[in-house]
Design a protein around this motif. Structure first.
Motif, short mmCIF file in Angstrom:
data_model
loop_
_atom_site.label_atom_id
_atom_site.label_comp_id
_atom_site.label_asym_id
_atom_site.label_seq_id
_atom_site.Cartn_x
_atom_site.Cartn_y
_atom_site.Cartn_z
N SER A 8 2.84 -6.79 -1.57
CA SER A 8 3.58 -5.56 -1.29
C SER A 8 3.12 -4.43 -2.19
O SER A 8 2.92 -3.29 -1.73
CB SER A 8 5.09 -5.80 -1.42
N ASN A 9 2.92 -4.73 -3.49
CA ASN A 9 2.45 -3.67 -4.39
C ASN A 9 1.07 -3.16 -3.98
O ASN A 9 0.82 -1.95 -4.00
CB ASN A 9 2.38 -4.20 -5.83
N ALA A 10 0.18 -4.10 -3.62
CA ALA A 10 -1.18 -3.69 -3.24
C ALA A 10 -1.15 -2.87 -1.96
O ALA A 10 -1.85 -1.85 -1.86
CB ALA A 10 -2.07 -4.92 -3.08
N LEU A 11 -0.33 -3.29 -1.00
CA LEU A 11 -0.26 -2.56 0.27
C LEU A 11 0.19 -1.11 0.05
O LEU A 11 -0.43 -0.16 0.57
CB LEU A 11 0.73 -3.25 1.21
N LEU A 12 1.23 -0.94 -0.77
CA LEU A 12 1.74 0.41 -1.03
C LEU A 12 0.66 1.27 -1.70
O LEU A 12 0.48 2.44 -1.36
CB LEU A 12 2.97 0.35 -1.93
N LEU A 13 -0.06 0.63 -2.64
CA LEU A 13 -1.09 1.37 -3.38
C LEU A 13 -2.26 1.74 -2.46
O LEU A 13 -2.81 2.84 -2.54
CB LEU A 13 -1.56 0.51 -4.55
N ILE A 14 -2.61 0.81 -1.56
CA ILE A 14 -3.74 1.08 -0.66
C ILE A 14 -3.39 2.22 0.30
O ILE A 14 -4.23 3.10 0.57
CB ILE A 14 -4.12 -0.21 0.11
N VAL A 15 -2.14 2.23 0.79
CA VAL A 15 -1.73 3.34 1.66
C VAL A 15 -1.86 4.67 0.91
O VAL A 15 -2.36 5.67 1.44
CB VAL A 15 -0.28 3.12 2.16
N MET A 16 -1.44 4.64 -0.38
CA MET A 16 -1.55 5.87 -1.17
C MET A 16 -3.01 6.30 -1.33
O MET A 16 -3.34 7.47 -1.23
CB MET A 16 -0.91 5.66 -2.53
N GLU A 17 -3.89 5.31 -1.56
CA GLU A 17 -5.32 5.63 -1.71
C GLU A 17 -5.88 6.24 -0.43
O GLU A 17 -6.68 7.18 -0.49
CB GLU A 17 -6.10 4.36 -2.05
N LEU A 18 -5.46 5.69 0.72
CA LEU A 18 -5.96 6.22 1.99
C LEU A 18 -5.53 7.68 2.17
O LEU A 18 -6.25 8.48 2.77
CB LEU A 18 -5.48 5.37 3.16
N LEU A 19 -4.34 8.01 1.64
CA LEU A 19 -3.91 9.41 1.72
C LEU A 19 -4.62 10.29 0.69
O LEU A 19 -4.73 11.50 0.85
CB LEU A 19 -2.39 9.49 1.50
N LEU A 20 -5.09 9.65 -0.39
CA LEU A 20 -5.80 10.42 -1.42
C LEU A 20 -7.21 10.78 -0.98
O LEU A 20 -7.77 11.79 -1.42
CB LEU A 20 -5.87 9.63 -2.73
N LEU A 21 -7.81 9.93 -0.11
CA LEU A 21 -9.20 10.18 0.31
C LEU A 21 -9.41 11.56 0.92
O LEU A 21 -10.36 12.27 0.54
CB LEU A 21 -9.68 9.07 1.25
N PRO A 22 -8.53 12.00 1.87
CA PRO A 22 -8.70 13.37 2.39
C PRO A 22 -8.61 14.43 1.29
O PRO A 22 -9.31 15.44 1.34
CB PRO A 22 -7.55 13.52 3.38
#
Lengths: 230, 224
Positions: B105-119
């Protein structure tokens, strides 16, 4: 001091003196680096018991978690403390050698970074218990951190092979073209490795004895207070 | 046994994700923190003359590290109120499965945040993220998993201390340095359109070691 301890101390003292004489006097200066290379004997002499200490923390912590015998907690704590001291020696002798050889005291090199990281991790291991108020939790929590921290050691070693590094190649068990050639240099190196290993074992035994005495004193004091009716 | 393990695992995972979806408190604060970090990193390194594009993988990983640390600390603290954690311990499976669910769950939340950081990297740092997007994704996923594998364990270790908020980053950050180095290098290679196989292999090794260690050790941390 018991007989065994006295013998250990005498052997340690003799080997340490021999290592000093060989490293500082008999071994020839390095062809390229000159006399400053001599610090290497003590640099490598310290990292070896440093690693040994950290592996012992791993072993002792696992033994504690399995047996729940407090002696394993004390044994690994003492080992961690000594490892921290040896790691500090490595981190201070390194820059002394690096300044004349590399021109800088510190480079963000893989091996240096990993030793610093190791130092930080074990500083945390030794000091974390000071912040845990619950006596029954203290050894258990420290043991888990000790295991996680010690698992870093293989990554430290791997990093010297994987990452680009300007640190000299491993001298012992390294490639054929790296390392030292003169027999007196080898003798100095092995003498100092032996001396520092003896020093580690000696310090560790004294430390464990001190810890156990401290524990016993605490228990006796508590008993005395109970008898006095406090 | 395996059916029970699976149901507890998915229940904990679903609970964590649902809690975050409803409150969004950790996500919003760590995302905003990352945006601020991107700005701070730019101004802190502007004078050194480093090219914007060359800074992006380092900046991205700093965001992952710092906002991930904040997020992990916060998720664990929210478990401590109202005895939630004690209820979690009562789950009829080994603690290791709870650990794996938490890591996921922690990794999933962090990965979603990273995907939003890429743009945002594209916008702020003029990064071209499309050169080798497969390797980029692999680097982010493996690195984040390695980061949370260590963090989820350490946050419980430091939660038992007096100064948990201060001690967590102090204990956690040195332990994730190998992950940071491998993650930055793998991301950098992917952004340049190269393959990053040996760094990805290193990350896989870190994952295997620390996930296994966490799985085995988590039980010892749960004892009351």
């Amino acid at each position: 001091m018991s007989m065994k301890n006295t013998i250990h101390f005498v052997v340690l003292f003799a080997v340490m003196q021999m290592a000093l004489v060989w490293a500082l006097y008999i071994a020839p200066p390095d062809a390229l680096q000159g006399h400053v290379q001599r610090i290497f004997y003590f640099h490598l002499g310290s990292i070896w018991p440093g690693f040994l200490a950290f592996f012992y923390v791993l072993y002792g912590s696992i033994r504690y978690l399995i047996s729940r015998d407090l002696i394993w907690d004390r044994k690994s704590l003492v080992s961690g403390e000594i490892g921290l001291v040896f790691c500090s020696i490595v981190l201070t002798t390194g820059p002394v050698w690096a300044k004349p050889t590399w021109g800088v005291y510190w480079a963000w090199d893989a091996r240096l970074t990993s030793t610093l990281v190791l130092w930080l991790v074990f500083f945390a291991y030794v000091n974390l218990r000071e912040y845990i108020d619950d006596d029954s939790k203290r050894p258990r929590i420290s043991a888990v951190l000790g295991i996680v921290g010690a698992l870093m050691v293989p990554f430290v070693y791997m990093s010297t092979r994987i990452f680009e590094t300007q640190h000299p190649k491993p001298v012992v068990m390294g490639d054929a073209e790296s390392g030292i050639r003169h027999p007196d240099m080898n003798i100095a190196l092995y003498l100092s490795l032996f001396a520092f290993t003896l020093l580690y074992i000696y310090l560790w035994r004294q430390g464990v004895k001190q810890m156990l005495t401290e524990d016993r004193l605490k228990k006796l004091r508590a008993q005395l207070l109970r008898l006095e009716g406090h | 046994m395996s059916g029970q393990v699976l149901s507890v695992f998915s229940a904990v995972l679903r609970k964590d994700l649902r809690r975050e979806l409803r409150s969004r408190e950790i996500f919003i604060s760590s995302f905003l923190f990352s945006v601020i970090l991107l700005m701070v990193i730019f101004y802190a390194s502007k004078t050194s003359g480093v090219q914007l594009e060359a800074m992006s993988s380092g900046a991205l990983w700093l965001c992952i590290l710092f906002s991930g640390t904040i997020g992990l600390n916060r998720t664990h603290q929210s478990e401590m109120v109202n005895g939630c954690y004690r209820a979690l311990i009562l789950a009829p499976v080994e603690g290791g499965w709870l650990y794996l669910a938490k890591v996921c769950s922690n990794a999933l939340l962090l990965i979603v945040m990273e995907l939003l950081l890429l743009p945002l990297l594209v916008l702020f740092y003029h990064t071209d993220i499309g050169k080798n997007s497969g390797a980029l994704l692999a680097a982010l996923v493996l690195g984040t998993l390695a980061f949370t594998a260590v963090g989820t364990l350490v946050v419980v270790i430091t939660a038992n201390t007096r100064m948990k908020d201060v001690l967590f980053p102090v204990v956690q950050l040195p332990l994730v340095v190998p992950t940071l180095i491998a993650g930055v290098n793998a991301t950098e290679a992917a952004l340049q359109g190269k393959t990053a196989d040996n760094w990805l292999q290193f990350l896989v090794a870190v994952n295997v070691v620390f996930l296994a260690a966490g799985f085995l050790l988590y039980d010892f941390l749960l004892e009351e």
